[in-house]
Design an enzyme around this catalytic site. Sequence first.
Site, PDB file in Angstrom:
ATOM      1  N   ASN A 197     -46.159  33.210  60.688  1.00 21.35           N
ATOM      2  CA  ASN A 197     -46.667  34.334  61.478  1.00 21.35           C
ATOM      3  C   ASN A 197     -48.178  34.269  61.562  1.00 21.35           C
ATOM      4  O   ASN A 197     -48.852  33.797  60.650  1.00 21.35           O
ATOM      5  CB  ASN A 197     -46.183  35.678  60.886  1.00 21.35           C
ATOM      6  CG  ASN A 197     -47.178  36.259  59.907  1.00 21.35           C
ATOM      7  OD1 ASN A 197     -48.143  36.929  60.299  1.00 21.35           O
ATOM      8  ND2 ASN A 197     -46.969  35.992  58.625  1.00 21.35           N
ATOM      9  N   PHE A 213     -53.030  41.226  61.602  1.00 21.64           N
ATOM     10  CA  PHE A 213     -53.240  42.648  61.278  1.00 21.64           C
ATOM     11  C   PHE A 213     -53.096  43.560  62.494  1.00 21.64           C
ATOM     12  O   PHE A 213     -54.014  44.344  62.813  1.00 21.64           O
ATOM     13  CB  PHE A 213     -54.618  42.884  60.633  1.00 21.64           C
ATOM     14  CG  PHE A 213     -54.774  42.351  59.234  1.00 21.64           C
ATOM     15  CD1 PHE A 213     -53.678  41.978  58.468  1.00 21.64           C
ATOM     16  CD2 PHE A 213     -56.046  42.248  58.649  1.00 21.64           C
ATOM     17  CE1 PHE A 213     -53.828  41.500  57.181  1.00 21.64           C
ATOM     18  CE2 PHE A 213     -56.208  41.781  57.352  1.00 21.64           C
ATOM     19  CZ  PHE A 213     -55.100  41.398  56.629  1.00 21.64           C
ATOM     20  N   SER A 219     -54.686  37.075  53.718  1.00 19.02           N
ATOM     21  CA  SER A 219     -53.968  36.747  54.949  1.00 19.02           C
ATOM     22  C   SER A 219     -54.742  35.662  55.684  1.00 19.02           C
ATOM     23  O   SER A 219     -55.964  35.746  55.807  1.00 19.02           O
ATOM     24  CB  SER A 219     -53.830  37.988  55.835  1.00 19.02           C
ATOM     25  OG  SER A 219     -52.850  38.828  55.299  1.00 19.02           O
ATOM     26  N   ASN A 245     -54.734  35.007  58.811  1.00 17.87           N
ATOM     27  CA  ASN A 245     -54.861  35.220  60.253  1.00 17.87           C
ATOM     28  C   ASN A 245     -56.034  36.095  60.683  1.00 17.87           C
ATOM     29  O   ASN A 245     -56.099  36.529  61.819  1.00 17.87           O
ATOM     30  CB  ASN A 245     -53.548  35.801  60.791  1.00 17.87           C
ATOM     31  CG  ASN A 245     -52.375  34.916  60.412  1.00 17.87           C
ATOM     32  OD1 ASN A 245     -52.433  33.707  60.603  1.00 17.87           O
ATOM     33  ND2 ASN A 245     -51.332  35.497  59.830  1.00 17.87           N
ATOM     34  N   THR A 246     -56.923  36.394  59.741  1.00 17.34           N
ATOM     35  CA  THR A 246     -58.146  37.126  60.074  1.00 17.34           C
ATOM     36  C   THR A 246     -59.310  36.236  59.648  1.00 17.34           C
ATOM     37  O   THR A 246     -59.453  35.946  58.451  1.00 17.34           O
ATOM     38  CB  THR A 246     -58.183  38.491  59.333  1.00 17.34           C
ATOM     39  OG1 THR A 246     -57.119  39.287  59.826  1.00 17.34           O
ATOM     40  CG2 THR A 246     -59.501  39.220  59.539  1.00 17.34           C
ATOM     41  N   LYS A 263     -54.265  40.982  46.219  1.00 18.48           N
ATOM     42  CA  LYS A 263     -53.252  40.023  46.702  1.00 18.48           C
ATOM     43  C   LYS A 263     -53.911  38.683  47.015  1.00 18.48           C
ATOM     44  O   LYS A 263     -54.891  38.622  47.755  1.00 18.48           O
ATOM     45  CB  LYS A 263     -52.538  40.579  47.939  1.00 18.48           C
ATOM     46  CG  LYS A 263     -51.407  39.672  48.413  1.00 18.48           C
ATOM     47  CD  LYS A 263     -50.464  40.393  49.341  1.00 18.48           C
ATOM     48  CE  LYS A 263     -49.353  39.474  49.823  1.00 18.48           C
ATOM     49  NZ  LYS A 263     -48.394  40.159  50.675  1.00 18.48           N
ATOM     50  N   ASN A 279     -49.494  35.582  48.941  1.00 19.88           N
ATOM     51  CA  ASN A 279     -49.387  35.736  50.384  1.00 19.88           C
ATOM     52  C   ASN A 279     -48.760  34.455  50.965  1.00 19.88           C
ATOM     53  O   ASN A 279     -48.306  33.588  50.211  1.00 19.88           O
ATOM     54  CB  ASN A 279     -50.794  35.986  50.965  1.00 19.88           C
ATOM     55  CG  ASN A 279     -50.730  36.916  52.165  1.00 19.88           C
ATOM     56  OD1 ASN A 279     -49.928  36.706  53.074  1.00 19.88           O
ATOM     57  ND2 ASN A 279     -51.565  37.932  52.176  1.00 19.88           N
TER      58      ASN A 279
HETATM   59  C1  LIG Z   1     -44.064  38.406  59.645  1.00 18.05           C
HETATM   60  C2  LIG Z   1     -44.873  38.564  58.393  1.00 18.05           C
HETATM   61  C3  LIG Z   1     -45.960  39.437  58.383  1.00 18.05           C
HETATM   62  C4  LIG Z   1     -46.710  39.607  57.226  1.00 18.05           C
HETATM   63  N1  LIG Z   1     -47.758  40.479  57.217  1.00 18.05           N
HETATM   64  C5  LIG Z   1     -48.449  40.686  56.064  1.00 18.05           C
HETATM   65  C6  LIG Z   1     -49.493  41.648  56.013  1.00 18.05           C
HETATM   66  O1  LIG Z   1     -49.787  42.341  56.968  1.00 18.05           O
HETATM   67  N2  LIG Z   1     -50.166  41.795  54.829  1.00 18.05           N
HETATM   68  C7  LIG Z   1     -49.858  41.063  53.712  1.00 18.05           C
HETATM   69  O2  LIG Z   1     -50.474  41.244  52.660  1.00 18.05           O
HETATM   70  N3  LIG Z   1     -48.842  40.173  53.741  1.00 18.05           N
HETATM   71  C8  LIG Z   1     -48.140  39.957  54.876  1.00 18.05           C
HETATM   72  N4  LIG Z   1     -47.114  39.055  54.891  1.00 18.05           N
HETATM   73  C9  LIG Z   1     -46.848  38.254  53.677  1.00 18.05           C
HETATM   74  C10 LIG Z   1     -45.717  38.843  52.831  1.00 18.05           C
HETATM   75  O3  LIG Z   1     -46.065  40.104  52.328  1.00 18.05           O
HETATM   76  C11 LIG Z   1     -45.373  37.898  51.660  1.00 18.05           C
HETATM   77  O4  LIG Z   1     -46.498  37.817  50.814  1.00 18.05           O
HETATM   78  C12 LIG Z   1     -44.991  36.500  52.110  1.00 18.05           C
HETATM   79  O5  LIG Z   1     -44.251  36.537  53.300  1.00 18.05           O
HETATM   80  C13 LIG Z   1     -44.174  35.747  51.059  1.00 18.05           C
HETATM   81  O6  LIG Z   1     -42.930  36.379  50.813  1.00 18.05           O
HETATM   82  P1  LIG Z   1     -41.535  35.897  51.502  1.00 18.05           P
HETATM   83  O7  LIG Z   1     -41.479  34.404  51.358  1.00 18.05           O
HETATM   84  O8  LIG Z   1     -40.466  36.621  50.750  1.00 18.05           O
HETATM   85  O9  LIG Z   1     -41.623  36.304  52.926  1.00 18.05           O
HETATM   86  C14 LIG Z   1     -46.356  38.871  56.052  1.00 18.05           C
HETATM   87  C15 LIG Z   1     -45.262  38.011  56.075  1.00 18.05           C
HETATM   88  C16 LIG Z   1     -44.516  37.853  57.219  1.00 18.05           C
HETATM   89  C17 LIG Z   1     -43.334  36.926  57.203  1.00 18.05           C
END
Ligand SMILES: Cc1cc2nc3c(=O)[nH]c(=O)nc-3n(C[C@H](O)[C@H](O)[C@H](O)COP(=O)(O)O)c2cc1C
Length: 386
Positions: A140, A144, A205, A207-208, A243, A274
């Site tokens: 992704n 934000f 993250s 993406n910023t 995080k 993350n």
């Molecule tokens: C579509 C998507 C959007 C995410 N957006 C955020 C976010 O806004 N802030 C954040 O701290 N982590 C974000 N994450 C990261 C998740 O909180 C998590 O740390 C990461 O996906 C690893 O866990 P998973 O493998 O179970 O998905 C996002 C993950 C995904 C898949």
Amino acid sequence: MASTNKFKQMAKLCGLGFGVFSAICIYKEDTQFYKKFIMPAVHLLDPEQAHRFSVMINKYRLLPKSKYSDPQSLKVQAFGRIFSNPVGIAAGYDKNAEAILGLKDMGFGFVEIGSVTPLPQEGNEKPRVFRLKNDKAVINRYGFNSDGHEKVLQRIYELRESNFDGIIGINLGKNKTSPNPIGDYVKGIIRFGPVADYIVINISSPNTPGLRNMQGKKELHDLLVPVVEAVRKVPNRPALLLKLAPDLSYEERKDVAEVISKKECRVDGLIVSNTTISRPDTLNCKEEAKQTGGLSGKPLKELSTEMVADMYKLTKGMPIIGVGGISSGQDAYEKIKAGATVVQIYTALVYEGPTLVSEIKKELVSLLAKDGYKTIGEAVGKSSSS
Ligand SMILES: Cc1cc2nc3c(=O)[nH]c(=O)nc-3n(C[C@H](O)[C@H](O)[C@H](O)COP(=O)(O)O)c2cc1C
């Protein structure tokens, strides 16, 4: 003519039959039904539409409440709160605090909202979410997208006024073009602090632009001093968590541990981790893997578990939320034994559906019993200390 009518009637009956069958399977929380029928059907939508659809389902609480009741062995204490079970929904799913009640119904022990930015912002251009189906992964680059502090805070206030007492974490981000990134986090603490159980400073993250640089030694120190000071002033002081990205080198992990060991920078816990900007060679979906953004799901599992173990040791046992690639009770248990006190999931839900939450909890209960542990707390860090 008669045979056309008969065919129509038959089709209607079949449709009705399948409808009834589906309703029964959903009511009975049939995992295989979700895996074989519902999730493939949801995947006919593009990933962002499917995400929105799922948030709406939870917002309007259209799924039956999970019938699994959390046993005593899953109860865990962390960050000054008692969690009825250690499985939470990770940030990024309910970015704007729309679906908290539905997520609680699903059986989550806590819900993390966000990332929330001070001002509303659109995020990156679409498409910005991609499934790597054969890797059980997602990339992704939402960037934000947020309704902003004002609206999200309003929703949480309404919920708290209705006496909702579930555990809510608020994950804070910064606006893309903010002239004062540190001020963005401080603002978030002042506003959300009184209604949050914990606050997350998300500087990981991918993406910023520039965000992850705030994990550097000096930058982190400069960020945490005002942040820690702000949290200490909040009534009902929430826990403060940081995080981290799984792409930090061992030296960088050591630097983080050193900074947060200082009194003026002391956080209450870490979220590890993350998404990753790395692309393991083992990925099957080579084309999709070329997309820019953060990779989550199965391919992230080992990397994040290793980082949980590193941070647990480097911080001498600081409470950690372990997240990354968890799709079973075994995966959750590995994170706990590496040093996580509680865990979160996100990407696995995309592939397995909502019954996964209860499945993970049931498996965790039997894994604990098999190893002779009475509570989650007893298992925390057990593989890291051996
Ligand atoms: C579509 C998507 C959007 C995410 N957006 C955020 C976010 O806004 N802030 C954040 O701290 N982590 C974000 N994450 C990261 C998740 O909180 C998590 O740390 C990461 O996906 C690893 O866990 P998973 O493998 O179970 O998905 C996002 C993950 C995904 C898949």
